[in-house]
Design a protein around this motif. Structure first.
Motif, PDB file in Angstrom:
ATOM      1  N   PHE A 141      26.862  51.404 -41.146  1.00  9.85           N
ATOM      2  CA  PHE A 141      26.549  51.320 -39.716  1.00  9.85           C
ATOM      3  C   PHE A 141      26.569  49.865 -39.240  1.00  9.85           C
ATOM      4  CE2 PHE A 141      24.666  55.246 -41.252  1.00  9.85           C
ATOM      5  CZ  PHE A 141      25.156  56.154 -40.336  1.00  9.85           C
ATOM      6  N   LYS A 175      28.380  47.479 -40.534  1.00  7.28           N
ATOM      7  CA  LYS A 175      29.788  47.079 -40.517  1.00  7.28           C
ATOM      8  C   LYS A 175      30.479  47.607 -39.257  1.00  7.28           C
ATOM      9  CE  LYS A 175      33.742  46.677 -43.579  1.00  7.28           C
ATOM     10  NZ  LYS A 175      34.181  46.714 -44.981  1.00  7.28           N
ATOM     11  N   TYR A 176      30.286  48.885 -39.019  1.00  3.69           N
ATOM     12  CA  TYR A 176      30.839  49.487 -37.811  1.00  3.69           C
ATOM     13  C   TYR A 176      30.371  48.732 -36.569  1.00  3.69           C
ATOM     14  CZ  TYR A 176      30.159  52.481 -33.727  1.00  3.69           C
ATOM     15  OH  TYR A 176      30.078  52.949 -32.441  1.00  3.69           O
ATOM     16  N   ARG A 177      29.080  48.426 -36.525  1.00  2.00           N
ATOM     17  CA  ARG A 177      28.534  47.792 -35.326  1.00  2.00           C
ATOM     18  C   ARG A 177      29.100  46.394 -35.119  1.00  2.00           C
ATOM     19  NH1 ARG A 177      27.894  47.649 -30.328  1.00  2.00           N
ATOM     20  NH2 ARG A 177      26.309  46.234 -29.591  1.00  2.00           N
ATOM     21  N   GLN A 212      31.817  45.194 -36.154  1.00  2.00           N
ATOM     22  CA  GLN A 212      33.249  45.249 -35.866  1.00  2.00           C
ATOM     23  C   GLN A 212      33.562  45.835 -34.496  1.00  2.00           C
ATOM     24  OE1 GLN A 212      35.427  45.127 -40.130  1.00  2.00           O
ATOM     25  NE2 GLN A 212      34.783  47.172 -39.524  1.00  2.00           N
ATOM     26  N   SER A 213      32.656  46.623 -33.953  1.00  2.00           N
ATOM     27  CA  SER A 213      32.952  47.203 -32.640  1.00  2.00           C
ATOM     28  C   SER A 213      32.245  46.472 -31.507  1.00  2.00           C
ATOM     29  CB  SER A 213      32.615  48.700 -32.610  1.00  2.00           C
ATOM     30  OG  SER A 213      31.251  48.917 -32.859  1.00  2.00           O
ATOM     31  N   ALA A 214      31.306  45.605 -31.831  1.00  2.00           N
ATOM     32  CA  ALA A 214      30.577  44.887 -30.783  1.00  2.00           C
ATOM     33  C   ALA A 214      31.398  43.711 -30.267  1.00  2.00           C
ATOM     34  CB  ALA A 214      29.252  44.375 -31.329  1.00  2.00           C
TER      35      ALA A 214
END
Lengths: 394, 394
Positions: free
Chosen positions: B244, B246-248, B250-252
């Motif tokens: 989560f 990593k996802y955050r 990379q998407s922020a």
């Protein structure tokens, strides 16, 4: 300019190839014959598709299968065009095929004898369609149908015919419209029934793949796809994305959710209210659903939320068109060589750091692909090269 | 005011109980004796702990174990206090014990004969400690130690003594300071060596639990903890949170990352640069590490990022103290009854929708707990009631 054959002609097809099946093959081969083009260009959606979900396999694998089945050049339809309702999808895609110098655009149709060029001109003369559909109480297709019926007394019951009209409309707005080639749809009657003979819809094929049931699929896809399907099972779906969406909706502020593209009319409250009790993506969508919003719109909105796509990013991406080359054969390569001096938008064969920055040409694309890379472990933009003869060029 | 016994006295302990072990038991029992208090209050960190990671089991389970081991009342130390360096941790915690009306504060110390009240007054007279430590080139403990040595010629080599001094300093700043009770640390020599006799550090116990190795643990935890450890194995660690994060990251957007509490000096660029190639949380931390930042600070920063905690939220949470009751026995219940009319901050036994709103009293707490709920499937705030006699009150 040696090695350049200067008068190659190209015909474009707009597709998702999710996955590539016999209907796609038929369309590709028929379009090649009808258009007499030297080069068949497939403009395919990237890692996310129009209905607001990930493609079951990544864009490079889908490009690979398209090349093996006979496409000469595969270009990516960017996220900002690909994950939009039909009219915007068509506008973005047709614009890119024109930029690529395609002489013609081929598409499947249940009514191939319709005069698409004429209809496109009539429809293009009408006020902006999208602005007229802000209500979303019915599916986009239903509204478009009603609108066409009202304005032009057209009665359109077929999905591909309707999409063809969107292409025709976008095409009529070009300075130099492409020749429109309507390829008769085959096998569409089988869309519901599943894979009984040589044709099945991509949707029916996906349903079988996700159930782990390959029975009957060998008959409805080309050998290259069949080979591929037999050795893969890690299909990408909302199931893998949903934990991230749930985490994001629950940790985001309402202000952050409001910045998401298409998050209108207080939907951010509804997102936060409904996410907690939703154990699956399907359950969440069902909880969000009202008469006011179609499933497709909500699914796309979930994707924008997951990928943190803002209104300004979508506009920026739309305002900076480009052509990312996913693969080609020798004919495709020759065509690229022919057009590279005249193409009107950037032709991208290798994504560099500048392009991938948030404000770069492929900023949005690189970012939305990162989650796919996180889930699959396979690089999606940086470090990738177009596929040639079944392998990536180094 | 019938049923109210009006002169119960309380002694507070500040702890993480991650998990509750014999050292905690010894401290609880010794503090009860030394303080002569009727009620032992444990103020425990919630689902996240000071060093910037999730507690291995949730706050309700840890409260349960503390009650079974003899605590009379268990209160949650809110996220905004619990996940902070020692001085802020101490300030927040001591303030809450004072609000609860505790007469004394007990803590473990390697130097129980030190005059903490006197030292606390001297340290409290110094300029704000935290403001002096903006460099972070060395660990907080090292800097604090140097500072103390410089100002008061104190040479502090023991971690608990140092933390005791933070409590003493915070306590000296209270209008009505609590009595300070330093409980001799036992078993601290075993912190490195693991669990050889009846004492082991929580860190050593966690290492064994995470390795799935229960050998020797029965000897170092009370029977109630041992029972619990034998039937659980779903320990919460950064391993579950990292996808989560990593996802955050990379998407922020960079602007979003800049809003995160403690995201200073361009660290947001470093976060985005290093996350892509990091396959584990440990690898990511290592990639982030420079001489300028300690691991503890970076770990906390990762937690703030994961949980989307902004500077204004931390300030709001700090400015609105409250006491969330996690559990009690009859003595604890009687004490709550005694203080409920006089307690100076809200006493929360049931989180309602208003409290849990983003701008509500427990807005931050409810939000950070939601991820734990997503991962464990166990509700954390809404719908929970204090634990009484081993069960939740209905």
């Amino acid at each position: 300019m040696k090695h350049t054959k200067t008068d190659l002609t190209a015909c474009g097809i707009i597709a998702e190839y999710n996955p590539f099946h016999n209907g796609h093959l038929y369309q590709l081969q028929t379009a090649r014959k009808q258009s007499h083009a030297d080069v068949m260009v497939a403009l395919i959606s990237g890692n996310y598709v129009e209905r607001g979900e990930p493609a079951i396999v990544d864009k490079w694998q889908r490009a690979q299968l398209a090349l093996r089945a006979g496409a000469d050049l595969v270009i990516e339809l960017p996220f900002a065009d690909a994950v939009e309702p039909a009219d915007r999808f068509a506008t973005g895609a047709v614009r890119l095929l024109a930029a690529l110098g395609c002489q013609s655009l081929a598409f499947g149709s249940e009514e191939p004898d319709a005069d698409y060029a004429q209809l496109g001109q009539e429809l293009a003369a009408l006020p902006d369609l999208h602005a007229a559909f802000t209500d979303y109480t019915q599916t986009y297709a239903t509204q478009l149908n009603q609108y066409y019926q009202e304005k032009l007394h057209l009665n359109i019951s077929h999905a591909n015919h309707l999409l063809g009209l969107s292409y025709a409309t976008a095409n009529a707005r070009l300075q130099q419209p492409l020749q429109l080639i309507a390829v008769p749809r085959v096998g569409s009657a089988h869309d519901q029934a599943g894979a009984h003979d040589q044709f099945a819809s991509a949707s029916a094929i996906r349903t079988k793949l996700l159930a782990g049931d390959l029975a009957g699929l060998a008959a409805v896809v080309p050998p290259s796809t069949w080979q591929f399907l037999q050795v893969h099972s890690d299909w990408l779906t909302w199931d893998q994305l949903f934990p991230f969406l749930k985490y994001r909706i629950q940790s985001a502020s309402l202000a952050e959710l409001r910045r998401i593209y298409q998050m209108s009319e207080g939907l951010e409250y509804r997102f936060q209210q409904q996410i907690g009790a939703s154990q699956t993506f399907a359950a969440f969508l069902k909880a969000l659903k009202t008469k006011r919003y179609t499933y497709a719109r909500l699914r796309r909105l979930c994707l924008y939320t997951l990928l943190n796509v803002t209104t300004s990013e979508m506009k920026q991406a739309y305002d900076q068109p480009y052509l990312q080359v996913l693969g080609f054969n020798q004919a495709g390569q020759a065509y690229l060589h022919q057009i590279k001096k005249t193409v009107t938008v950037p032709l991208v064969t290798r994504v560099d750091a500048k392009m991938g920055r948030a404000d770069g040409l492929l900023g949005l694309e690189v970012r939305v692909d990162t989650l796919i890379q996180q889930l699959t472990g396979v690089p999606q933009d940086y470090g990738r090269h177009p596929i040639f003869k079944g392998k990536e060029l180094e």
